[in-house]
Design an enzyme around this catalytic site. Structure first.
Site, PDB file in Angstrom:
ATOM      1  CG  HIS A 185      -2.359   0.512   0.950  1.00  0.00           C
ATOM      2  ND1 HIS A 185      -2.608   1.749   1.556  1.00  0.00           N
ATOM      3  CD2 HIS A 185      -3.352  -0.012   0.333  1.00  0.00           C
ATOM      4  CE1 HIS A 185      -3.979   2.016   1.112  1.00  0.00           C
ATOM      5  NE2 HIS A 185      -4.415   0.851   0.355  1.00  0.00           N
ATOM      6  CG  HIS A 285      -6.408  -0.604  -7.995  1.00  0.00           C
ATOM      7  ND1 HIS A 285      -7.147   0.652  -8.009  1.00  0.00           N
ATOM      8  CD2 HIS A 285      -6.300  -0.699  -6.853  1.00  0.00           C
ATOM      9  CE1 HIS A 285      -7.105   1.110  -6.906  1.00  0.00           C
ATOM     10  NE2 HIS A 285      -6.490   0.171  -6.039  1.00  0.00           N
TER      11      HIS A 285
HETATM   12 MG   LIG Z   1      -3.211  -1.336  -3.825  1.00  0.00          MG
END
Ligand SMILES: [Mg+2]
Length: 382
Positions: A185, A285
């Site tokens: 992340h 994504h």
């Molecule tokens: Mg990600």
């Protein structure tokens, strides 16, 4: 046919829908958004709308190039997300005008179904395992979880042990009947990424996502040289030009462009093809809404190297609305054994409950991601 009007709706949980109308009554929907900066993207959509109104919506390539090039300055999350939503809506219009699903316009099906994976929230191993068991019971066998909590530029071994404990306990509880990717992340910098990846390797995660931020992508080949775990990244790359250097430098195994951030269907088909040429797989994504997901699925069904599709059902940071709340034809998104199937209605194949969209868009609260701090008071990446 001519475009007559662009209308945006900011919606819970943190999305924005775009409706493009035409003089022939055909309407297209897109999903232009950067989570946490929806109003900035909304302003960009309406500025770019000046180049779209009055134009033939069938000329998607020309409109895309005009939006990208005619403003002199280009790229980045705001402009490319605005283009993405407009592009999605134009493909929706084209499919509806011709009476075919978008995947047919992209060359037709290259597969019959595509595997989806599911986010599992929670940082404590027990919560993660509990979440996985519930999702496994409805057919999922592939998951993604956070690789660690906030991680200092140079952090202690207790933090590393805590991250490793999650992976170890997941393997102990679930065995090798499941796969899991670990999303760093952007929380991890190069010095700690090296340490963490080495410690996590024995648990054989399916991939490590954003082991360092995309702006540090020169580390991807170096990290890939030290590990056999596939490296994934792409949600913070916004065009084929951003992907070009990363693909050429090597290290990436899974490209994760976001169909609502990286110029839409038109651009992501090109990114997918570029990735295929480097033997890099595609896993779009998509922690966003149904129009973004539908756009991803059309690209997945037309791209040979697509391997996995993210989706946001039950995702921990979408509060206030679920993936299919605004969709009339929910049954078309039904998953079987963790797979999605082609959307066969004309256009993107998403029938939007417009009445509900209008209602829920009134006084929508602005979503912001949490701002984390390190113990010394300096800002930490979320
Ligand atoms: Mg990600």
């Amino acid at each position: 046919m001519k475009v007559t009007k662009l209308t945006t709706y900011r919606l819970p949980p943190r999305w924005m829908f775009l409706k493009i109308e035409t003089d022939e009554g055909i309407v297209g929907w897109g999903e232009p958004v950067i989570e946490g900066r929806a109003k900035s993207v909304e302003a960009a959509v309406h500025e770019l709308g000046e180049y779209v109104i009055g134009k033939d919506p069938a000329r998607i390539n020309d409109i895309w190039q005009t939006l990208y090039r005619a403003g002199f300055y280009r790229g980045g999350p705001i402009l490319m997300s605005a283009i993405a939503g407009i592009d999605q809506a134009l493909w929706d219009i084209k499919g509806k005008a011709l009476g075919v699903p978008v995947y047919q316009l992209l060359g037709g099906l290259v597969r019959d179904r595509i595997k989806a994976y599911s986010w599992v929230g929670g940082d404590r191993p027990a919560d993660v395992i509990d979440g996985m068991k519930k999702l496994a019971a409805i057919g999922f066998d592939t998951f993604k979880l956070n690789g660690c909590e906030e991680m200092g530029l140079l952090d202690n071994s207790r933090k590393v042990d805590a991250a490793v404990a999650v992976a170890a306990q997941v393997r102990e509880a679930m065995g090798y009947d499941i796969e899991f990717g670990l999303d760093f992340h952007g929380r991890v910098n190069a010095p700690m990424a090296k340490v963490l990846i080495k410690e996590l390797e024995p648990y054989r995660p399916l991939f490590i996502e954003e082991p360092v931020l995309a702006e540090q992508a020169e580390y991807y080949p170096r990290l890939a040289a030290q590990t056999s775990i596939p490296i994934a990244a792409g949600e913070r790359m916004f065009s084929r030009f951003d992907f070009k250097r990363v693909l050429a430098n090597g290290g990436l195994s899974i490209a994760q462009p976001d169909l609502s951030h990286a110029g839409g269907i038109t651009e992501c088909m090109k990114i997918a093809s570029m990735a295929e040429a480097y033997d890099v797989t595609l896993a779009p994504h998509c922690p966003l809404g149904p129009i973004a997901l539908a756009s991803c699925l059309h690209v997945d069904f037309a791209s040979y190297n697509a391997v996995l599709q993210e989706q946001s059902m039950g995702i921990h940071y979408n509060k206030g609305a679920e993936l299919l709340d605004y969709v009339v034809n929910k049954e078309d998104f039904t998953m079987n054994d963790g797979y999605f199937y082609p959307l066969n209605k004309p256009g993107l194949g998403v029938e939007i409950n417009e009445e509900l969209v209008i209602e829920r868009s009134k006084n929508t609260a602005d979503w912001r991601n949490p701002v984390w701090r390190y113990p010394d008071g300096s800002v930490a990446e979320w």
